[in-house]
Design an enzyme around this catalytic site. Structure first.
Site, PDB file in Angstrom:
ATOM      1  N   GLU A 248     -18.342  36.698  -4.272  1.00 52.70           N
ATOM      2  CA  GLU A 248     -17.076  36.353  -4.719  1.00 52.70           C
ATOM      3  C   GLU A 248     -17.385  35.639  -6.071  1.00 52.70           C
ATOM      4  O   GLU A 248     -17.850  34.369  -6.117  1.00 52.70           O
ATOM      5  CB  GLU A 248     -16.432  35.214  -3.742  1.00 52.70           C
ATOM      6  N   CYS A 282     -10.897  29.974  -8.866  1.00 50.66           N
ATOM      7  CA  CYS A 282     -11.013  31.242  -9.300  1.00 50.66           C
ATOM      8  C   CYS A 282      -9.865  32.196  -9.420  1.00 50.66           C
ATOM      9  O   CYS A 282      -9.801  33.014 -10.575  1.00 50.66           O
ATOM     10  CB  CYS A 282     -12.293  32.034  -8.588  1.00 50.66           C
TER      11      CYS A 282
END
Length: 476
Positions: A248, A282
């Site tokens: 990720e 994010c």
């Protein structure tokens, strides 16, 4: 606080410790050992034992342990929240929200880890095969999982890795961010106190650069789950060897606002989605691409909402925006805002720095090709650019190396359908920003934003391996 290493409380091999400091006022929250390469090797040795124990433990027993751990996480939620706020500079209201989800994630993982169904195979559909063979699939744990987590959500992102891994029957070696190890240790205590096999979970505190290569390259490790920068993710992919990877990575999430959008809704959503956790998310809103016909209206609605965000002491219940993780990070973000202004963009509000605090910032007239728009900022600032129509807006949204999340504001079903199919992002939100996540949903990005999926059900699948079994009633 000592380091939880393979279920034993012991200091690092050379007894060196370091302070974990508040980014708000610099006070020492606690101290942790600085783990060595020898500690990492010891953790992996113990994880071999833990993996055997976990694999031999029936699912219902794993469920019982995790349910007890979830109850402990709920009981200790306020302590965990105070720790999150102290070591990250996150407002206590946000920290409480994060801590309160811990028990739910563990319970969800417990359920999904007990549901490792297989499939029957229609082997008689194969030409020449009769009814004398039976085929099916069987799932088993990977074995040893290395989990490497970032600072920005030190409870949620730890649990999204270790809870599914343990639920599926793996042993875990966890390396939390060096700046935020305390939350990880408190969560690990919940599992150990719940009766988890002492060899099944280790927490290594200290330098990622010193420990990372040892952990990800070890051939005994079958699975690496990493959340962090694209640069480090690329390095892990290049050195890890033949093993399963979930990465990720970075993002620069766009939000498109079309002419028929609810402007007040869009502005309110961006005022939340761009600044929660000081933009250190994010899936934070970084880029807003607004149809030029409503750009002025959108900015008029957005700027006052951003100016109303309360900045201050993270311990104050009224504070909505605290610090970045360090003064160095705040300096970097401040410089990026200043460079955008020098390049011709206009800072409409915010952009000031005081230590590790950046006031929430709106920057308009941003060149979509500029670093301020293209690179991951990870700070409390939103870049606003304009587009002539939906086609050019989608093109700008896609013109980026990342593809984690995106948002679209419109009342047009046709535009919605077009955007869902054409935007290159792993998570697309209609009439909201990408800063929304349910713990049960698949979560992951495209392009430079990574590989693999998290979300508890997806993570359990990623933390297991599938075998095909064929029972031959007679030779072929």
């Amino acid at each position: 606080m000592d380091m939880l290493l393979a279920g034993q409380w012991r200091g690092a091999a050379d007894n060196v410790t370091e302070n974990v400091r508040s980014p708000f006022d610099g006070h020492a929250v606690d101290s942790v050992p600085v783990a060595t390469v020898a500690d990492a090797a010891f953790a992996l040795d113990r994880a071999e034992v833990g993996a055997r124990v976990q694999r031999a433990t029936p699912a219902h027993e794993r469920v019982a342990i995790l349910m007890r751990a979830a109850d402990l996480a709920d009981e200790r939620a306020e302590d965990i929240a105070q720790t999150i706020s102290a070591e990250t500079g996150k407002p206590i209201s946000e920290a409480r929200g994060e801590a309160s989800r811990s028990g739910s994630i563990i319970r969800l993982a417990a359920f999904e880890g007990s549901q490792l169904y297989g499939s029957t195979l229609p082997l008689d559909a194969n030409p020449g095969t009769g009814l004398e063979k039976v085929g099916f699939t069987l799932r088993q744990p990977c074995g040893i999982v290395v989990a490497i987590t970032p600072f920005n959500y030190p409870a949620l992102l730890v649990l999204h890795k270790i809870a599914p891994a343990l639920a599926a029957g793996n042993a875990v070696v966890l390396k939390p961010a060096r700046t935020t190890p305390l939350t990880a240790l408190k969560l690990a205590e919940c599992f150990v106190d719940a009766g988890l096999a002492p060899e099944a979970l280790s927490v290594l505190t200290g330098s990622g650069s010193a420990l990372g290569d040892v952990l990800v390259t070890d051939p005994r490790v079958r699975k690496v789950s990493f959340t962090g920068s694209t640069g480090i993710g690329t390095r892990i992919a290049s050195i890890a060897g033949i093993k399963k990877l979930s990465l990720e990575l970075g993002a620069s999430c766009p939000v498109i606002v079309l002419p028929d959008a609810d402007i007040e809704l869009a502005a309110s959503a961006v005022a939340a989605g761009g600044y929660i956790n000081a933009g250190q998310v994010c899936i934070s809103v970084q880029r807003v691409v607004v149809d030029q016909s409503v750009e002025a209206d959108f900015l008029d609605a957005l700027v006052p909402k951003v100016e109303n965000i309360v900045v201050g002491d993270p311990a104050n219940a009224d504070t909505k925006l605290g610090t970045l993780i360090s003064e160095a990070e705040a300096t970097r973000v401040h410089s990026a805002i200043a460079e955008a202004a020098l390049a011709g963009a206009k800072v409409l509000t915010g952009g000031d720095r005081d230590g590790a605090v950046i006031t929430p910032t709106v920057v308009a007239g941003v060149d979509p090709a500029s670093p301020f728009s293209r690179d991951e900022l990870f700070g409390p600032a939103v870049a606003v650019s304009s587009a002539a129509d939906i086609e050019s807006a989608i093109a700008l949204a896609n013109d980026n190396d990342y593809g984690l999340g995106a948002g679209l504001f419109t009342s047009d079903v046709s535009a919605t359908t077009r955007a869902m199919r054409q935007i290159d992002a792993g998570n697309i939100h209609i009439n909201w920003t990408p800063l929304w996540r349910a713990d049960l949903m698949p979560y992951g990005g495209l392009k430079g934003s990574g590989i693999g999926k998290e979300g508890v059900r997806s993570a359990v699948e990623e933390m297991t391996e599938e075998k095909t079994i064929v029972l031959h009633g007679r030779p072929w």
